[in-house]
Scaffold this motif. Sequence first.
Motif, PDB file in Angstrom:
ATOM      1  N   ARG A  38       0.839  -1.204   0.000  1.00  0.00           N
ATOM      2  CA  ARG A  38       0.000   0.000   0.000  1.00  0.00           C
ATOM      3  C   ARG A  38       0.867   1.245   0.000  1.00  0.00           C
ATOM      4  O   ARG A  38       2.025   1.219   0.435  1.00  0.00           O
ATOM      5  CB  ARG A  38      -0.948   0.008   1.199  1.00  0.00           C
ATOM      6  N   GLN A  39       0.264   2.310  -0.492  1.00  0.00           N
ATOM      7  CA  GLN A  39       0.946   3.603  -0.510  1.00  0.00           C
ATOM      8  C   GLN A  39      -0.038   4.675  -0.111  1.00  0.00           C
ATOM      9  O   GLN A  39      -1.035   4.912  -0.808  1.00  0.00           O
ATOM     10  CB  GLN A  39       1.536   3.896  -1.893  1.00  0.00           C
ATOM     11  N   ALA A  40       0.251   5.302   1.015  1.00  0.00           N
ATOM     12  CA  ALA A  40      -0.567   6.411   1.496  1.00  0.00           C
ATOM     13  C   ALA A  40      -0.018   7.718   0.913  1.00  0.00           C
ATOM     14  O   ALA A  40       1.159   7.788   0.519  1.00  0.00           O
ATOM     15  CB  ALA A  40      -0.537   6.458   3.017  1.00  0.00           C
ATOM     16  N   GLY A  42       1.889  10.873   0.241  1.00  0.00           N
ATOM     17  CA  GLY A  42       3.124  11.402   0.809  1.00  0.00           C
ATOM     18  C   GLY A  42       4.044  10.387   1.433  1.00  0.00           C
ATOM     19  O   GLY A  42       5.059  10.755   2.038  1.00  0.00           O
ATOM     20  N   LYS A  43       3.704   9.112   1.299  1.00  0.00           N
ATOM     21  CA  LYS A  43       4.523   8.064   1.910  1.00  0.00           C
ATOM     22  C   LYS A  43       5.004   7.075   0.864  1.00  0.00           C
ATOM     23  O   LYS A  43       4.475   7.004  -0.238  1.00  0.00           O
ATOM     24  CB  LYS A  43       3.740   7.332   3.006  1.00  0.00           C
ATOM     25  N   GLN A  44       6.015   6.292   1.239  1.00  0.00           N
ATOM     26  CA  GLN A  44       6.517   5.270   0.337  1.00  0.00           C
ATOM     27  C   GLN A  44       5.610   4.044   0.347  1.00  0.00           C
ATOM     28  O   GLN A  44       4.877   3.793   1.310  1.00  0.00           O
ATOM     29  CB  GLN A  44       7.936   4.861   0.757  1.00  0.00           C
ATOM     30  N   ARG A  45       5.683   3.296  -0.728  1.00  0.00           N
ATOM     31  CA  ARG A  45       4.937   2.045  -0.799  1.00  0.00           C
ATOM     32  C   ARG A  45       5.523   1.080   0.231  1.00  0.00           C
ATOM     33  O   ARG A  45       6.749   0.979   0.378  1.00  0.00           O
ATOM     34  CB  ARG A  45       5.022   1.455  -2.194  1.00  0.00           C
ATOM     35  N   GLU A  46       4.640   0.364   0.925  1.00  0.00           N
ATOM     36  CA  GLU A  46       5.093  -0.547   1.969  1.00  0.00           C
ATOM     37  C   GLU A  46       4.365  -1.878   1.869  1.00  0.00           C
ATOM     38  O   GLU A  46       3.235  -1.962   1.373  1.00  0.00           O
ATOM     39  CB  GLU A  46       4.831   0.055   3.362  1.00  0.00           C
ATOM     40  N   SER A  62       1.875  -3.286  11.695  1.00  0.00           N
ATOM     41  CA  SER A  62       0.708  -2.432  11.898  1.00  0.00           C
ATOM     42  C   SER A  62      -0.610  -3.118  11.558  1.00  0.00           C
ATOM     43  O   SER A  62      -1.673  -2.631  11.936  1.00  0.00           O
ATOM     44  CB  SER A  62       0.844  -1.154  11.071  1.00  0.00           C
ATOM     45  N   GLU A  88      -5.642   5.327   9.526  1.00  0.00           N
ATOM     46  CA  GLU A  88      -4.270   5.221   9.020  1.00  0.00           C
ATOM     47  C   GLU A  88      -4.081   4.079   8.029  1.00  0.00           C
ATOM     48  O   GLU A  88      -2.995   3.944   7.447  1.00  0.00           O
ATOM     49  CB  GLU A  88      -3.265   5.083  10.173  1.00  0.00           C
ATOM     50  N   ALA A  91      -5.175   4.207   1.994  1.00  0.00           N
ATOM     51  CA  ALA A  91      -4.072   4.136   1.034  1.00  0.00           C
ATOM     52  C   ALA A  91      -4.570   3.508  -0.258  1.00  0.00           C
ATOM     53  O   ALA A  91      -5.684   2.973  -0.311  1.00  0.00           O
ATOM     54  CB  ALA A  91      -2.921   3.291   1.596  1.00  0.00           C
TER      55      ALA A  91
END
Length: 121
Positions: A38-40, A42-46, A62, A88, A91
């Motif tokens: 997933r990618q939220a 402003g964040k990197q894909r995780e 998480s 949270e 994403a």
Amino acid sequence: QVQLVESGGGLVQPGGSLRLSCVASGSIFSVNAMGWYRQAPGKQRELVAAFTGGGRTNYADSVKDRFTIYRDNAKNTVSLQMNSLKPEDTAVYYCNANVIQAGIPYGVDYWGKGTLVTVSS
């Protein structure tokens, strides 16, 4: 060529549930690892959850105890059951598969286009 198509995203209230599905199709001899990222904004894909080529599962800390990943090797599908969703978790969720194709001696990574999950009241 290989295509990954995701489905099941949408808007859900905090505490709710969603199930994502992904099917791989095309020139597939076999599939090694397969899972969800997933990618939220402003964040990197995780990594969210994935099956390794050996069949073990990996989960992001998480989402442990809230999300469960399923796989059907015969149908080249992977699903993600998401419970107790939190804001949270919002994403774009991407399906990923490492695919063995005829004539290629190594696995190739493919990605779906993503499906948006929004957790909000």
